[in-house]
Design a protein around this motif. Sequence first.
Motif, mmCIF file in Angstrom:
data_model
loop_
_atom_site.group_PDB
_atom_site.id
_atom_site.type_symbol
_atom_site.label_atom_id
_atom_site.label_comp_id
_atom_site.label_asym_id
_atom_site.label_seq_id
_atom_site.Cartn_x
_atom_site.Cartn_y
_atom_site.Cartn_z
ATOM 1 N N ASP A 183 0.831 -1.199 0.000
ATOM 2 C CA ASP A 183 0.000 0.000 0.000
ATOM 3 C C ASP A 183 0.868 1.253 0.000
ATOM 4 O O ASP A 183 0.584 2.211 -0.728
ATOM 5 N N ALA A 184 1.926 1.259 0.793
ATOM 6 C CA ALA A 184 2.826 2.422 0.829
ATOM 7 C C ALA A 184 3.479 2.642 -0.533
ATOM 8 O O ALA A 184 3.594 3.783 -0.994
ATOM 9 N N LYS A 185 3.873 1.557 -1.195
ATOM 10 C CA LYS A 185 4.483 1.679 -2.525
ATOM 11 C C LYS A 185 3.487 2.239 -3.528
ATOM 12 O O LYS A 185 3.844 3.068 -4.368
ATOM 13 N N ARG A 186 2.229 1.809 -3.449
ATOM 14 C CA ARG A 186 1.185 2.347 -4.342
ATOM 15 C C ARG A 186 0.997 3.843 -4.094
ATOM 16 O O ARG A 186 0.866 4.625 -5.036
ATOM 17 N N GLN A 187 0.987 4.233 -2.828
ATOM 18 C CA GLN A 187 0.818 5.643 -2.504
ATOM 19 C C GLN A 187 1.990 6.464 -3.034
ATOM 20 O O GLN A 187 1.795 7.559 -3.575
ATOM 21 N N ILE A 188 3.210 5.945 -2.897
ATOM 22 C CA ILE A 188 4.393 6.645 -3.403
ATOM 23 C C ILE A 188 4.327 6.775 -4.920
ATOM 24 O O ILE A 188 4.610 7.840 -5.473
ATOM 25 N N THR A 189 3.935 5.705 -5.599
ATOM 26 C CA THR A 189 3.807 5.745 -7.056
ATOM 27 C C THR A 189 2.792 6.801 -7.476
ATOM 28 O O THR A 189 3.032 7.590 -8.403
ATOM 29 N N THR A 190 1.658 6.833 -6.794
ATOM 30 C CA THR A 190 0.622 7.821 -7.099
ATOM 31 C C THR A 190 1.138 9.236 -6.861
ATOM 32 O O THR A 190 0.942 10.126 -7.696
ATOM 33 N N GLN A 191 1.800 9.450 -5.742
ATOM 34 C CA GLN A 191 2.337 10.779 -5.437
ATOM 35 C C GLN A 191 3.401 11.187 -6.452
ATOM 36 O O GLN A 191 3.437 12.338 -6.891
ATOM 37 N N ASN A 192 4.256 10.256 -6.827
ATOM 38 C CA ASN A 192 5.281 10.569 -7.832
ATOM 39 C C ASN A 192 4.653 10.942 -9.172
ATOM 40 O O ASN A 192 5.130 11.840 -9.862
ATOM 41 N N GLN A 193 3.573 10.265 -9.542
ATOM 42 C CA GLN A 193 2.885 10.589 -10.789
ATOM 43 C C GLN A 193 2.253 11.975 -10.718
ATOM 44 O O GLN A 193 2.315 12.744 -11.679
#
Length: 87
Positions: A54-64
């Motif tokens: 979940d943290a990795k998904r959130q980071i990916t979303t924030q980076n996008q």
Amino acid sequence: PIEFQNMGNGWGKYSTNDPEQIEFLERRMIVAKDVFDQETYIDKTTPPEAKLADAKRQITTQNQLIADYQAQLEELRTKAGGASSRK
């Protein structure tokens, strides 16, 4: 009355509509620390692997989002630069 529903693995769910029992359970959350609210229960029962995913998904979303905002900013700067050179 307090109803208890066994959720397995040593966990369960208390439920009641009785204000006195609700107050009792809320005190146990603070004093005995063996009763948890929904958010704490989910946190304690979610496997670390799932939290990491979940943290990795959130980071990916924030980076996008950052990349999108940077592209928009660059586009605005390009348009502003072109507009000022036309004057």
